[in-house]
Write an enzyme that holds these catalytic residues in place. Structure first.
Site, PDB file in Angstrom:
ATOM      1  N   TYR A   1       0.853  -1.191   0.000  1.00  0.00           N
ATOM      2  CA  TYR A   1       0.000   0.000   0.000  1.00  0.00           C
ATOM      3  C   TYR A   1       0.886   1.236   0.000  1.00  0.00           C
ATOM      4  CZ  TYR A   1      -3.279   3.545   1.800  1.00  0.00           C
ATOM      5  OH  TYR A   1      -4.042   4.674   1.983  1.00  0.00           O
TER       6      TYR A   1
ATOM      7  N   ASP B   1       9.301   2.682  -0.913  1.00  0.00           N
ATOM      8  CA  ASP B   1       8.325   3.399  -0.094  1.00  0.00           C
ATOM      9  C   ASP B   1       8.593   3.023   1.358  1.00  0.00           C
ATOM     10  OD1 ASP B   1       6.243   4.505   1.261  1.00  0.00           O
ATOM     11  OD2 ASP B   1       4.655   3.537   0.094  1.00  0.00           O
TER      12      ASP B   1
ATOM     13  N   LYS C   1       5.196   9.036   8.484  1.00  0.00           N
ATOM     14  CA  LYS C   1       5.051   8.455   9.812  1.00  0.00           C
ATOM     15  C   LYS C   1       6.135   8.908  10.798  1.00  0.00           C
ATOM     16  CE  LYS C   1       1.812   5.171   8.158  1.00  0.00           C
ATOM     17  NZ  LYS C   1       1.684   4.360   6.985  1.00  0.00           N
TER      18      LYS C   1
HETATM   19  C1  LIG Z   1       0.876   4.840   5.680  1.00  0.00           C
HETATM   20  C2  LIG Z   1       1.551   4.573   4.378  1.00  0.00           C
HETATM   21  C3  LIG Z   1       1.396   5.422   3.267  1.00  0.00           C
HETATM   22  C4  LIG Z   1       0.410   6.560   3.262  1.00  0.00           C
HETATM   23  O1  LIG Z   1       0.727   7.540   4.172  1.00  0.00           O
HETATM   24  P1  LIG Z   1      -0.431   8.590   4.610  1.00  0.00           P
HETATM   25  O2  LIG Z   1       0.289   9.546   5.491  1.00  0.00           O
HETATM   26  O3  LIG Z   1      -1.480   7.774   5.292  1.00  0.00           O
HETATM   27  O4  LIG Z   1      -0.940   9.208   3.361  1.00  0.00           O
HETATM   28  C5  LIG Z   1       2.157   5.177   2.149  1.00  0.00           C
HETATM   29  N1  LIG Z   1       3.008   4.130   2.096  1.00  0.00           N
HETATM   30  C6  LIG Z   1       3.161   3.287   3.123  1.00  0.00           C
HETATM   31  C7  LIG Z   1       4.139   2.171   3.020  1.00  0.00           C
HETATM   32  C8  LIG Z   1       2.430   3.466   4.294  1.00  0.00           C
HETATM   33  O5  LIG Z   1       2.567   2.591   5.300  1.00  0.00           O
END
Ligand SMILES: *Cc1c(COP(=O)(O)O)cnc(C)c1O
Length: 437
Positions: free
Chosen positions: A153, A248, A276
């Site tokens: 994701y 990512d 995060k």
């Molecule tokens: C949480 C997450 C996102 C999205 O981040 P948001 O701040 O919720 O838009 C993208 N990539 C990964 C791997 C994530 O865990």
């Protein structure tokens, strides 16, 4: 006897009341879908506060928290250094829509800690970071097609809300209403941890592919680390075909190790997305990487990207306080030891209760699976886990004061505030839970 047991009419919790009220104004009562407990059933909890490893709900129940605001709270709730940095910034104002010295400090720190990042730009969410990284990769390569993996994701970007088509070499299908088919026609979806499928696609389509985007430790299909050599295989095809490799690391960055998953596995991406942990609990994302790619973006180059609140002084202050704390000696060693002690303890108790169970763990990130598999490495194995059993486990843990992610498909997080006492209380709760499964 507790108050609710002595009362013949079961008392409605304040969380349940708030949820009913929230649903009158907010779609589904929540501002992000997984919070609604659809994956586990029952009413979501509403929280009034957090303290270290603990969350306190609106009914004054206390829980050991393994969600950590979905990853950012690697120091636990209300860490004094983060709160102090925010209080200090508040005395100077909230933002100026112009540059600050603190933005240089955090950018330099990110570049120092993650050597593949030579230039970095701040945004306000992980979604924005991945969306922008893909745009710059497309601009740099002047190609349109991208590759993502089933179960990974990357936020709710149109072209990434894609599920696999009917064959390995077919393009994806929209995974959400509202995503035009034309967008997903540009996205190939491959199985994660499958080198053959990767090499097959690149052998026929490699020259059309702008980038691969991957979670180097998958954390959105529960927690699934890469198999040995997998990330290197991604690196090799990207190098061979002139595609951009995007890690990512919105979740894994500063979570699995100080240098992220790329430091753990020794593979260097061209671009990295972060989020995060770098926001210290405030809304922040970042993307960065090779200088020649990053210099494609405005104002230097023709790839447009911007943000009104990007580099918000509050978010930067919280993020910098966080990045300072996690650089202290042995921070990740201790975090990892706690997480692995928790996993070992859970495995022992599941084994003793004869519950088929396995775990994955990298640094401060973990996954638990109700499965007969020794080791879960694929999306299909994750999907085959016993979800009804997870639901029972989730509610039993919740009743015993442990707050897990309300879905069988989310990773869990340990923070530096989780001490021996919290780990032991969690294992005691799990022993009771396993006995009811
Ligand atoms: C949480 C997450 C996102 C999205 O981040 P948001 O701040 O919720 O838009 C993208 N990539 C990964 C791997 C994530 O865990």
């Amino acid at each position: 006897m507790s108050a609710s047991e002595s009362n013949p009419e079961k008392k409605v919790s304040r969380s349940a009341q708030l949820f009913e009220e929230a649903k009158r104004y907010i779609p589904g009562g929540v501002n992000s879908p997984v919070r609604a407990f659809r994956g586990v059933g029952g009413n979501p909890l509403f929280f009034q506060g957090g303290e270290g490893a603990w969350l306190i709900d609106e009914d004054n129940n206390r829980y050991i928290d393994y969600v950590g605001a979905w990853g950012p709270l690697i120091l636990g709730h209300k860490h004094p250094a983060v709160i102090k940095a925010l209080q200090e910034q508040l005395t100077h104002g909230l933002g100026y829509g112009a540059s600050t010295e603190a933005e240089i400090t955090i950018a330099r720190t990110i570049c120092d800690l993650v050597p593949s990042i030579e230039r970095v730009r701040l945004v306000t969410s992980g979604t924005e970071a991945t969306m922008s990284a893909i745009r710059v990769a497309r601009g740099f390569t002047r190609r349109d097609k991208i590759v993502k993996f089933e179960g990974c994701y990357h936020g709710h970007v149109d072209g990434l809300l894609v599920k696999a088509g009917s064959g390995a070499l077919t393009l994806g299908e929209p995974d959400s209403l509202g995503v035009p088919k034309a967008y997903t026609d540009l996205t190939y979806v491959l199985p994660y941890n499958d080198v053959d499928a990767l090499e097959k696609l690149f052998a026929t389509r490699g020259h059309e592919i702008a980038c691969i985007i991957v979670e180097p430790v998958a954390g959105n299909m529960n927690c699934v680390p890469p198999i040995p050599g997998y990330l290197q295989a991604l690196r090799d095809v990207c190098t061979q075909y002139g595609s951009v490799l995007i890690f990512d690391e919105v979740m894994s960055g500063f979570r699995v190790a100080l240098g992220g998953a790329q430091a753990v596995y020794g593979v260097t991406p061209d671009l990295t997305t972060l989020g995060k942990v770098i926001g210290g609990g405030l809304p922040v994302g970042a993307f960065g990487g090779r200088r020649e790619i990053m210099e494609m973006i405005a104002p230097m180059g023709p790839v447009y990207q911007a943000g009104t609140l990007a580099g918000s002084p509050l978010a930067v202050a919280a993020g910098m306080a966080m990045l300072t704390e996690i650089q202290k000696p042995d921070f990740y060693k201790q975090l990892s030891q706690r997480a692995s002690a928790l996993m070992a303890g859970l495995q022992d108790r599941a084994d003793a209760a004869k519950i088929p169970f396995s775990t994955n763990q990298v640094g401060g990130m973990f996954g638990c699976f109700f499965t007969h598999e020794q080791q879960v490495t694929t999306f299909d194995q994750v999907m085959a886990c016993d979800v009804p059993r997870f639901r029972k486990y989730f509610h039993s843990m919740l009743n015993n004061g442990v707050y897990l992610a309300p879905s069988a498909f989310e990773a869990g997080f340990v923070s530096a505030a989780h001490g021996d006492k919290e780990i032991q209380l969690t294992l005691d709760a799990a022993e009771k839970a396993f006995a009811t499964l």
